[in-house]
Design a protein around this motif. Sequence first.
Motif, PDB file in Angstrom:
ATOM      1  N   THR A  93       0.861  -1.170   0.000  1.00  0.00           N
ATOM      2  CA  THR A  93       0.000   0.000   0.000  1.00  0.00           C
ATOM      3  C   THR A  93       0.903   1.226   0.000  1.00  0.00           C
ATOM      4  OG1 THR A  93      -1.703  -1.168   1.246  1.00  0.00           O
ATOM      5  CG2 THR A  93      -1.820   1.233   1.234  1.00  0.00           C
ATOM      6  N   THR A  95       0.948   5.625  -0.401  1.00  0.00           N
ATOM      7  CA  THR A  95       0.128   6.825  -0.330  1.00  0.00           C
ATOM      8  C   THR A  95       0.857   7.955  -1.039  1.00  0.00           C
ATOM      9  OG1 THR A  95      -0.793   6.103   1.773  1.00  0.00           O
ATOM     10  CG2 THR A  95      -1.053   8.426   1.218  1.00  0.00           C
ATOM     11  N   SER A 100      -4.303   6.597  -1.034  1.00  0.00           N
ATOM     12  CA  SER A 100      -3.702   5.270  -0.892  1.00  0.00           C
ATOM     13  C   SER A 100      -4.119   4.374  -2.042  1.00  0.00           C
ATOM     14  CB  SER A 100      -4.138   4.624   0.422  1.00  0.00           C
ATOM     15  OG  SER A 100      -3.637   5.363   1.512  1.00  0.00           O
ATOM     16  N   SER A 101      -3.162   3.585  -2.504  1.00  0.00           N
ATOM     17  CA  SER A 101      -3.442   2.592  -3.535  1.00  0.00           C
ATOM     18  C   SER A 101      -2.494   1.416  -3.327  1.00  0.00           C
ATOM     19  CB  SER A 101      -3.272   3.195  -4.931  1.00  0.00           C
ATOM     20  OG  SER A 101      -1.935   3.612  -5.133  1.00  0.00           O
ATOM     21  N   LYS A 103       0.094  -1.555  -5.061  1.00  0.00           N
ATOM     22  CA  LYS A 103       0.889  -1.902  -6.237  1.00  0.00           C
ATOM     23  C   LYS A 103       1.506  -3.273  -5.994  1.00  0.00           C
ATOM     24  CE  LYS A 103       5.325   0.109  -5.012  1.00  0.00           C
ATOM     25  NZ  LYS A 103       6.475   0.822  -5.453  1.00  0.00           N
ATOM     26  N   HIS A 176      -8.516   7.366   1.523  1.00  0.00           N
ATOM     27  CA  HIS A 176      -8.418   6.261   0.568  1.00  0.00           C
ATOM     28  C   HIS A 176      -9.223   6.552  -0.685  1.00  0.00           C
ATOM     29  CE1 HIS A 176      -6.386   4.308   3.655  1.00  0.00           C
ATOM     30  NE2 HIS A 176      -7.108   3.246   3.836  1.00  0.00           N
ATOM     31  N   ASP A 177      -8.633   6.355  -1.829  1.00  0.00           N
ATOM     32  CA  ASP A 177      -9.330   6.440  -3.094  1.00  0.00           C
ATOM     33  C   ASP A 177      -9.880   5.059  -3.392  1.00  0.00           C
ATOM     34  OD1 ASP A 177     -10.219   6.598  -5.674  1.00  0.00           O
ATOM     35  OD2 ASP A 177      -8.374   7.440  -6.499  1.00  0.00           O
ATOM     36  N   SER A 179     -11.600   3.864  -5.661  1.00  0.00           N
ATOM     37  CA  SER A 179     -11.601   3.407  -7.051  1.00  0.00           C
ATOM     38  C   SER A 179     -10.321   2.665  -7.392  1.00  0.00           C
ATOM     39  CB  SER A 179     -11.771   4.592  -8.000  1.00  0.00           C
ATOM     40  OG  SER A 179     -10.630   5.433  -7.943  1.00  0.00           O
ATOM     41  N   LYS A 180      -9.303   2.752  -6.538  1.00  0.00           N
ATOM     42  CA  LYS A 180      -8.021   2.108  -6.835  1.00  0.00           C
ATOM     43  C   LYS A 180      -7.733   0.932  -5.934  1.00  0.00           C
ATOM     44  CE  LYS A 180      -6.105   6.265  -8.690  1.00  0.00           C
ATOM     45  NZ  LYS A 180      -5.051   7.225  -8.743  1.00  0.00           N
ATOM     46  N   MET A 181      -8.709   0.462  -5.172  1.00  0.00           N
ATOM     47  CA  MET A 181      -8.473  -0.646  -4.247  1.00  0.00           C
ATOM     48  C   MET A 181      -9.242  -1.852  -4.661  1.00  0.00           C
ATOM     49  SD  MET A 181      -8.186   1.041  -0.591  1.00  0.00           S
ATOM     50  CE  MET A 181      -6.632   1.703  -0.177  1.00  0.00           C
TER      51      MET A 181
END
Length: 181
Positions: A93, A95, A100-101, A103, A176-177, A179-181
């Motif tokens: 995770t 940020t 936060s996303s 990778k 937290h976004d 849409s990216k989790m």
Amino acid sequence: MRKLVIASLTSIALALSGCGQKTDGASPEASETADATPESAPGITLSDAFVRLPAVPGSPGAAYFTVSQGNGAPRRIAAVYVEGAERAEMHETVTTNGISSMKPVKDVAIDAGKSVSFKPGGLHVMLFDVSDTLKQGGTTELTITLDNGDKATVPARIETLGSASMEGMDHDMSGHDMSKM
């Protein structure tokens, strides 16, 4: 409107189940420690392993643990396997600008005399196609494979979102976004 609320709550639950925030600490039922045995990598110790089941069946779960290397040449974790999951991927995770996303991570270095923690909000293992045979309160096996082919295995307790080790967790999702989790 009702569908939008349900969809929003499901998204929040998924984010918390797969990539939650840091817990207060190890629960009394923390996993056993796997020390070097003939089946384990020399000098490598696994501890505090647990699997968090997905909040919604069919969604990814997550695995967390600590790995320590007492001595020897630096190693890299090349893969993680969790009994009961079809696929496991190491992720981190990150940020950026308050968002936060996750990778994917190809491998993770372990230096002699050091520990690396896979924990909510940091390095973690995403579990895909989790079997419905894994149940809250049970255990499963978590195995790491090192870059030289050595393996180490530890029992991992199984928990769900909202189980005892989640108490005291910061549930603020404003950073937290989704849409990216």
